[in-house]
Write a protein that holds these residues in place. Structure first.
Motif, PDB file in Angstrom:
ATOM      1  N   LYS A 163     119.361  98.218  25.783  1.00 27.84           N
ATOM      2  CA  LYS A 163     120.172  97.772  24.647  1.00 27.84           C
ATOM      3  C   LYS A 163     119.510  98.111  23.320  1.00 27.84           C
ATOM      4  CE  LYS A 163     122.652  94.071  26.989  1.00 27.84           C
ATOM      5  NZ  LYS A 163     122.930  92.615  27.051  1.00 27.84           N
ATOM      6  N   ILE A 164     118.197  97.962  23.255  1.00 27.19           N
ATOM      7  CA  ILE A 164     117.496  98.312  22.020  1.00 27.19           C
ATOM      8  C   ILE A 164     117.565  99.813  21.778  1.00 27.19           C
ATOM      9  CG2 ILE A 164     115.276  98.306  20.840  1.00 27.19           C
ATOM     10  CD1 ILE A 164     116.611  95.573  21.029  1.00 27.19           C
ATOM     11  N   ALA A 165     117.532 100.592  22.857  1.00 24.41           N
ATOM     12  CA  ALA A 165     117.593 102.050  22.724  1.00 24.41           C
ATOM     13  C   ALA A 165     118.929 102.515  22.163  1.00 24.41           C
ATOM     14  CB  ALA A 165     117.334 102.707  24.079  1.00 24.41           C
ATOM     15  N   GLU A 166     119.959 101.679  22.257  1.00 23.55           N
ATOM     16  CA  GLU A 166     121.260 102.024  21.691  1.00 23.55           C
ATOM     17  C   GLU A 166     121.211 102.086  20.166  1.00 23.55           C
ATOM     18  OE1 GLU A 166     123.998  99.186  23.209  1.00 23.55           O
ATOM     19  OE2 GLU A 166     123.835  99.872  25.288  1.00 23.55           O
ATOM     20  N   THR A 167     120.209 101.458  19.577  1.00 23.40           N
ATOM     21  CA  THR A 167     120.012 101.507  18.124  1.00 23.40           C
ATOM     22  C   THR A 167     118.604 102.061  17.873  1.00 23.40           C
ATOM     23  OG1 THR A 167     119.284  99.195  18.166  1.00 23.40           O
ATOM     24  CG2 THR A 167     121.581  99.622  17.600  1.00 23.40           C
ATOM     25  N   PRO A 168     118.440 103.386  17.916  1.00 27.17           N
ATOM     26  CA  PRO A 168     117.107 104.011  17.850  1.00 27.17           C
ATOM     27  C   PRO A 168     116.294 103.592  16.636  1.00 27.17           C
ATOM     28  CG  PRO A 168     118.801 105.637  18.408  1.00 27.17           C
ATOM     29  CD  PRO A 168     119.524 104.377  18.040  1.00 27.17           C
ATOM     30  N   GLU A 169     116.968 103.269  15.520  1.00 27.17           N
ATOM     31  CA  GLU A 169     116.218 102.883  14.319  1.00 27.17           C
ATOM     32  C   GLU A 169     115.448 101.587  14.503  1.00 27.17           C
ATOM     33  OE1 GLU A 169     120.606 101.804  13.475  1.00 27.17           O
ATOM     34  OE2 GLU A 169     119.430 103.108  14.781  1.00 27.17           O
ATOM     35  N   MET A 170     115.785 100.831  15.563  1.00 25.26           N
ATOM     36  CA  MET A 170     115.092  99.572  15.828  1.00 25.26           C
ATOM     37  C   MET A 170     113.868  99.743  16.707  1.00 25.26           C
ATOM     38  SD  MET A 170     116.421  96.987  14.307  1.00 25.26           S
ATOM     39  CE  MET A 170     115.768  95.634  15.287  1.00 25.26           C
ATOM     40  N   MET A 171     113.797 100.810  17.483  1.00 26.98           N
ATOM     41  CA  MET A 171     112.782 100.948  18.521  1.00 26.98           C
ATOM     42  C   MET A 171     111.365 100.808  17.989  1.00 26.98           C
ATOM     43  SD  MET A 171     114.029 101.235  21.556  1.00 26.98           S
ATOM     44  CE  MET A 171     112.744 102.010  22.543  1.00 26.98           C
ATOM     45  N   GLY A 172     111.089 101.366  16.833  1.00 30.04           N
ATOM     46  CA  GLY A 172     109.730 101.335  16.313  1.00 30.04           C
ATOM     47  C   GLY A 172     109.403 100.123  15.469  1.00 30.04           C
ATOM     48  N   HIS A 173     110.383  99.223  15.302  1.00 33.26           N
ATOM     49  CA  HIS A 173     110.189  98.105  14.385  1.00 33.26           C
ATOM     50  C   HIS A 173     110.248  96.745  15.074  1.00 33.26           C
ATOM     51  CE1 HIS A 173     110.512 100.905  11.021  1.00 33.26           C
ATOM     52  NE2 HIS A 173     111.572 101.415  11.617  1.00 33.26           N
ATOM     53  N   ILE A 174     110.404  96.737  16.382  1.00 39.22           N
ATOM     54  CA  ILE A 174     110.573  95.473  17.089  1.00 39.22           C
ATOM     55  C   ILE A 174     109.263  95.043  17.729  1.00 39.22           C
ATOM     56  CG2 ILE A 174     111.614  94.432  19.141  1.00 39.22           C
ATOM     57  CD1 ILE A 174     114.174  95.795  18.475  1.00 39.22           C
ATOM     58  N   SER A 175     108.850  93.841  17.426  1.00 40.54           N
ATOM     59  CA  SER A 175     107.710  93.210  18.080  1.00 40.54           C
ATOM     60  C   SER A 175     108.056  91.738  18.255  1.00 40.54           C
ATOM     61  CB  SER A 175     106.436  93.378  17.264  1.00 40.54           C
ATOM     62  OG  SER A 175     105.337  92.789  17.941  1.00 40.54           O
ATOM     63  N   PRO A 176     108.810  91.417  19.309  1.00 43.74           N
ATOM     64  CA  PRO A 176     109.323  90.056  19.447  1.00 43.74           C
ATOM     65  C   PRO A 176     108.234  89.044  19.785  1.00 43.74           C
ATOM     66  CG  PRO A 176     109.800  91.320  21.420  1.00 43.74           C
ATOM     67  CD  PRO A 176     109.216  92.281  20.417  1.00 43.74           C
ATOM     68  N   PHE A 177     108.583  87.795  19.600  1.00 48.53           N
ATOM     69  CA  PHE A 177     107.744  86.663  20.024  1.00 48.53           C
ATOM     70  C   PHE A 177     106.418  86.590  19.271  1.00 48.53           C
ATOM     71  CE2 PHE A 177     109.944  87.905  24.170  1.00 48.53           C
ATOM     72  CZ  PHE A 177     111.077  87.163  23.873  1.00 48.53           C
ATOM     73  N   GLU A 178     106.400  87.067  18.034  1.00 50.74           N
ATOM     74  CA  GLU A 178     105.156  87.050  17.256  1.00 50.74           C
ATOM     75  C   GLU A 178     104.672  85.630  16.979  1.00 50.74           C
ATOM     76  OE1 GLU A 178     105.855  89.370  13.771  1.00 50.74           O
ATOM     77  OE2 GLU A 178     105.207  91.233  14.734  1.00 50.74           O
ATOM     78  N   ASN A 179     105.607  84.685  16.889  1.00 50.80           N
ATOM     79  CA  ASN A 179     105.238  83.295  16.609  1.00 50.80           C
ATOM     80  C   ASN A 179     105.436  82.374  17.804  1.00 50.80           C
ATOM     81  OD1 ASN A 179     104.509  83.178  13.638  1.00 50.80           O
ATOM     82  ND2 ASN A 179     106.469  84.247  13.542  1.00 50.80           N
ATOM     83  N   LEU A 180     105.699  82.963  18.966  1.00 47.29           N
ATOM     84  CA  LEU A 180     105.963  82.154  20.157  1.00 47.29           C
ATOM     85  C   LEU A 180     104.717  81.384  20.580  1.00 47.29           C
ATOM     86  CD1 LEU A 180     108.454  81.763  22.053  1.00 47.29           C
ATOM     87  CD2 LEU A 180     107.303  83.301  23.646  1.00 47.29           C
TER      88      LEU A 180
END
Length: 261
Positions: A163-180
Motif C-alpha cells: 500500500k505504501i508503494a502505491e504512493t512512491p513519494e512516501m517510501m523514503g519518508h516513512i518511519s512509523p512508531f517513532e514515539n511508540l
C-alpha cells in the motif's frame, strides 16, 4: 443530568462521557449547546457517519470506540478520521466484515499539504476484526504511544509495504512508531510483518507478542539495540524461531526477552 437508555451525559459540563450509542444518541448530542469534550462509544457504522457529518461533534471528540456489531462495511475510509483534530484514543472492535481501513494519501495531501494527519492520536486498540489485513493508516499517526491488536485472524502486516508503494513519494519518508511506548500483539496467527525494515523504536518500553507464530522477523537491528533497552515478552518457542538480521542483534536483545510462564 440526562439519562437516555444506556447513555448518560450532563449538558452543562465541559466534559461528557458516553457509553453505548447509535444514531439517535448522535442526533441528541447535536443539540447540546455547551459540549466541549466527548468520549463516545458507537455500535453502528451509520452512527459513525452521522458523527463525521457534524463539525461540532468532530471538534469535541477525544475518544472514539466503535463496536461494529451490525451494518459493518468491508471498507472504512480512515481518511475521514483526519478531521478529528483532537482524537486521542481510537478503539475498533467486532468489525466482522471489515477488511480494510483505507486511507487516500493523495486526498490528504490535497487538503492538508502534509502527511501526518493524526497528530493527536496516542492510543489505538483494534480487536475481533477477523478479515482486517493491516492497519497501514497508522503511518500517519506520528505521536502514537500505545498500540494493541488482538484476535484479527486475517492480519498479515501491521504496515503494508504494497500500500505504501502505491504512493512512491512516501517510501523514503516513512518511519512509523517513532514515539511508540507499548506494542501488544495477541492472537494474530497470520501476521508476518510489523514493518518491512528495522525501526529504531526510540521510546519503546514493551513489546508483547502472543500467538503470532508466523511473525519470524522482528523489525529490529543493531541500531535499534543502540537506542535503548526495552522488554520483549513472548513464549520461548516463538523467541527461539525468530530470524535476526545478524547474530549480534540477537545477542543484543537476548537480555530484553522475558518469557511467559
Amino acid at each position: 443530568m440526562f439519562a437516555i437508555g444506556w447513555f448518560n451525559f450532563h449538558e452543562a459540563s465541559e466534559e461528557s462521557v458516553l457509553f453505548g450509542g447509535g444514531e439517535v444518541l448522535v442526533q441528541e448530542l447535536l443539540g447540546l449547546k455547551y459540549l466541549e469534550v466527548l468520549e463516545l462509544t458507537l455500535g453502528s457504522y451509520q452512527a459513525l457517519q452521522i458523527l463525521l457529518s457534524s463539525n461540532k461533534l468532530k471538534s469535541c471528540i477525544r475518544s472514539l470506540q466503535l463496536r461494529l456489531v451490525r451494518d459493518t462495511p468491508s471498507i472504512i475510509d480512515a481518511t475521514a478520521f483526519a478531521d478529528l483534530n483532537h482524537l486521542n484514543e481510537l478503539y475498533i472492535f467486532k468489525g466482522i466484515e471489515l477488511e480494510e481501513l483505507k486511507i487516500d494519501y493523495t486526498e490528504i495531501v490535497r487538503k492538508r499539504r502534509e502527511p501526518f494527519v493524526f497528530r493527536s492520536l496516542h492510543r489505538v486498540i483494534i480487536g475481533e476484526c477477523h478479515k482486517l489485513k493491516d492497519v497501514t493508516f497508522l503511518v500517519f499517526a506520528p505521536n502514537l504511544k500505545s498500540l494493541r491488536l488482538f484476535d484479527c485472524g486475517a492480519m498479515e502486516e501491521i504496515i503494508s509495504v504494497g500500500k505504501i508503494a502505491e504512493t512512491p513519494e512516501m517510501m523514503g519518508h516513512i518511519s512509523p512508531f517513532e514515539n511508540l511506548q507499548s506494542l501488544d500483539l495477541d492472537d494474530l496467527p497470520h501476521l508476518k510483518s510489523i514493518f518491512w525494515k528495522p525501526l529504531p523504536f526510540t521510546h519503546l518500553k514493551k513489546m508483547a507478542v502472543l500467538m503470532c507464530d508466523q511473525l519470524r522477523k522482528p523489525p529490529l537491528d543493531s541500531n535499534s539495540a543502540k537506542e535503548r533497552k526495552f522488554v520483549i515478552r513472548g513464549y520461548t518457542g516463538w523467541w527461539n524461531r525468530l530470524q535476526w538480521e545478524a547474530e549480534a542483534t540477537q545477542i543484543a536483545f537476548r537480555s530484553c526477552f522475558q518469557p511467559y510462564s
